[in-house]
Design an enzyme around this catalytic site. Structure first.
Site, PDB file in Angstrom:
ATOM      1  CE  LYS A 123     128.649 -27.408 -34.923  1.00 38.25           C
ATOM      2  NZ  LYS A 123     127.198 -28.149 -35.617  1.00 38.25           N
TER       3      LYS A 123
HETATM    4  C1  LIG Z   1     132.743 -24.495 -37.143  1.00 39.77           C
HETATM    5  C2  LIG Z   1     131.477 -24.615 -37.719  1.00 39.77           C
HETATM    6  N1  LIG Z   1     130.908 -23.789 -38.693  1.00 39.77           N
HETATM    7  C3  LIG Z   1     129.761 -23.964 -39.145  1.00 39.77           C
HETATM    8  C4  LIG Z   1     128.948 -24.988 -39.025  1.00 39.77           C
HETATM    9  C5  LIG Z   1     127.630 -25.170 -39.750  1.00 39.77           C
HETATM   10  O1  LIG Z   1     126.764 -25.132 -38.727  1.00 39.77           O
HETATM   11  P1  LIG Z   1     125.358 -25.998 -39.162  1.00 39.77           P
HETATM   12  O2  LIG Z   1     125.649 -27.355 -39.321  1.00 39.77           O
HETATM   13  O3  LIG Z   1     124.578 -25.806 -37.793  1.00 39.77           O
HETATM   14  O4  LIG Z   1     124.773 -25.429 -40.305  1.00 39.77           O
HETATM   15  C6  LIG Z   1     129.620 -26.166 -38.356  1.00 39.77           C
HETATM   16  C7  LIG Z   1     129.108 -27.474 -38.141  1.00 39.77           C
HETATM   17  O5  LIG Z   1     128.157 -27.771 -38.938  1.00 39.77           O
HETATM   18  C8  LIG Z   1     130.673 -25.907 -37.614  1.00 39.77           C
HETATM   19  O6  LIG Z   1     131.352 -26.800 -36.878  1.00 39.77           O
HETATM   20  N1  LIG Z   2     129.692 -29.323 -38.258  1.00 42.41           N
HETATM   21  C1  LIG Z   2     129.143 -30.385 -37.510  1.00 42.41           C
HETATM   22  C2  LIG Z   2     128.257 -31.457 -38.226  1.00 42.41           C
HETATM   23  C3  LIG Z   2     127.345 -31.956 -37.507  1.00 42.41           C
HETATM   24  O1  LIG Z   2     126.335 -30.854 -37.183  1.00 42.41           O
HETATM   25  P1  LIG Z   2     124.914 -30.981 -36.133  1.00 42.41           P
HETATM   26  O2  LIG Z   2     124.863 -29.522 -35.982  1.00 42.41           O
HETATM   27  O3  LIG Z   2     123.987 -31.559 -36.582  1.00 42.41           O
HETATM   28  O4  LIG Z   2     125.382 -31.344 -34.967  1.00 42.41           O
HETATM   29  C4  LIG Z   2     129.959 -30.864 -36.872  1.00 42.41           C
HETATM   30  O5  LIG Z   2     131.058 -30.185 -36.421  1.00 42.41           O
HETATM   31  O6  LIG Z   2     130.041 -32.066 -36.434  1.00 42.41           O
END
Ligand SMILES: Cc1ncc(COP(=O)(O)O)c(C=O)c1O
Ligand SMILES: N[C@@H](CCOP(=O)(O)O)C(=O)O
Length: 481
Positions: A123
């Site tokens: 993120k």
């Molecule tokens: C460590 C981790 N891996 C994978 C994901 C999945 O990513 P996305 O929500 O973009 O599919 C998230 C959050 O959703 C995450 O925090």
């Molecule tokens: N896994 C995410 C969930 C929120 O996902 P986002 O990509 O829409 O911000 C988290 O860690 O909060």
């Protein structure tokens, strides 16, 4: 699915997937987050990068690739020098010189480490840039914003780190009480900056996200507090995440050679960024949706039926999600960008907790994506086997991607990149249980467990949450920017 356009600086317009919100430029879409009709913003067309441009990325610093990939989405709204400065600053905060390095863990199988930013999860890659873009846009408008985010652990910590202390914004993060790891919670609750507010919501992540969307759809409240979003409902989050697909693929031979990706998936933001990279001309052979047992997306790809079931708590808590925001962006493209079809499906979801994707739309999705699911035993086994075979520690989310890659019977002549979405030290208990090794936090977080915590527990109730946000919003109090 549509694709067109080549010029870097032509104006870019953003439309809502539900077709009933104002069409906006990049900076307005950035500050809006969710569209006013409840839909998500997408660019009117996908920009395309010629193969020679993609080839020229080889050996370039990450920020330079980011500039080339991101600029066509901005449409000249931000001065090139300002954008360059923001990119250099954002990626200068990473503790690895290539920002998102590749590590080989098997036969043509790689992990792309996306966790070298300040909160140890992918993120950071988007959030470090998003905070700078928002600050820039708000200053240009002499405005304040109140950011509310929903998190299953990582978005919240990355957003708090990126926005803490910024004068133009107050930030409130909703996380599911008791359902994030200790490290994730402490990354959110130990930040002392007065513009940061962590809320433990009595519910799961889907509740947090539903309340966030309800605030966006409560238009009077939204305007009163100057609501902005940092979840992947915000288009700028996706844009920033497209970049690392390019750097990984080019390092492995693109555009002259195709590359596949296995993406641990929850809210569908990260893998949607891969889909956009493909639309932009990156030769991606397979895009593999990797889910834990909260497998709504794997079921949808297999059957066309998108049906929310109860969320199960797993060792990959950030992916314990049923309602995947960004799937709506894919539905829009798969239905040939007909917003009436998206509105119909979203109305079905709201009424019955399900919808069915049929005909050509379903075929388009099934053509574009593969999907695999990993259960808890498979995740633990992947952590254990990878540690024993390569001495490499996977976090449980990345391990979901590795299980999916193994299960998908890959063509070994095509490199497969698993997105490494979190550092194993964010989830030490699960990693230790799987392989006996307890990963250590880096030095700058070594005292995390001694820092005092500050958070507020709230019921899963829109009125209570709005009252809390209003109370902590300087925009709502009318304080000048
Ligand atoms: C460590 C981790 N891996 C994978 C994901 C999945 O990513 P996305 O929500 O973009 O599919 C998230 C959050 O959703 C995450 O925090
Ligand atoms: N896994 C995410 C969930 C929120 O996902 P986002 O990509 O829409 O911000 C988290 O860690 O909060």
């Amino acid at each position: 699915m549509p694709s067109s356009g080549t010029e870097k600086d032509r104006p870019v317009r953003y439309v809502s997937t539900r077709g009933e919100a104002p069409v906006l430029g990049f900076c307005d879409a950035l500050l809006a987050g969710l569209a006013r009709d409840g839909g998500l913003y997408v660019p009117q067309t996908w920009p395309v990068l010629p193969p020679a441009t993609i080839a020229s990325f080889a050996g370039k610093p990450y920020w330079q690739v980011a500039e080339a990939v991101i600029a066509p989405f901005i449409g000249g709204e931000i001065e090139p020098d300002a954008l360059r400065h923001m990119l250099q600053q954002a990626y200068g905060s990473f503790d690895h010189p290539v920002v998102a390095p590749l590590v080989q863990i098997g036969d043509n199988l790689f992990v792309q480490e996306l966790f070298h930013g300040p909160t140890l999860a992918f993120k950071d890659v988007a959030m470090q840039l998003l905070a700078r873009l928002m600050d820039h846009a708000l200053r240009a408008r002499n405005k304040r914003a109140t950011i509310v985010g929903a998190t299953s652990g990582d978005t919240g910590s990355a957003a708090i780190e990126a926005f803490r202390g910024l004068d133009q914004v107050d930030i409130v993060i909703l996380y599911p009480h008791g359902r994030v790891s200790d490290v994730q919670r402490r990354q959110m609750t130990t930040v002392a900056a007065p513009n940061v507010h962590a809320v433990a919501l009595e519910g799961n992540f889907d509740d947090c996200q539903a309340q966030l969307k309800a605030m966006f759809n409560h238009l009077d409240f939204r305007d009163e507090i100057g609501l902005s979003g940092v979840n992947s409902i915000n288009w700028a989050r996706i844009v920033a995440q497209i970049v690392y697909y390019f750097t990984a693929a080019v390092a492995l031979g693109a555009p002259h050679r195709p590359v596949s990706f296995s993406v641990p998936t929850g809210n569908f933001g990260d893998i949607f960024a891969g889909y956009v990279a493909k639309r932009m001309g990156l030769p991606i052979e397979r895009l593999l949706i990797a889910t834990n047992v909260n497998d709504i997306l794997a079921r949808t790809v297999a059957t066309g039926v998108y049906e929310a079931r109860g969320v199960v708590a797993t060792s990959s808590p950030s992916m314990d999600i049923q309602v995947s925001s960004n799937f709506e962006r894919l539905l829009f493209d798969a239905h040939r960008r007909d917003p009436a079809q998206v509105r119909r499906l979203m109305a079905n979801l709201a009424q019955s907790g399900a919808f069915v994707v049929e005909g050509a739309a379903y075929e388009a999705i099934a053509d574009e994506f593969d999907a695999e699911r990993a259960d808890e035993a498979e995740i633990a086994k992947a952590i254990n086997l990878t540690w024993r075979s390569s001495g490499y520690l996977l976090d449980p989310h990345t391990a979901v991607g590795v299980v999916a890659a193994w299960k998908s019977e890959p063509d070994r002549s095509v490199p497969m990149v698993v997105l490494g979405t979190a550092h194993p030290a964010k989830f030490p208990a699960a990693v230790k249980a799987a392989c006996g090794i307890e990963p250590k936090l880096p030095d700058f977080l070594a005292d995390l467990h001694e820092r005092p915590e500050r958070f507020t527990v709230l019921p899963n109730d829109l009125g209570a949450i709005e009252a809390f946000v209003r109370q902590h919003s300087r925009a709502a109090q009318g304080e000048a920017a």
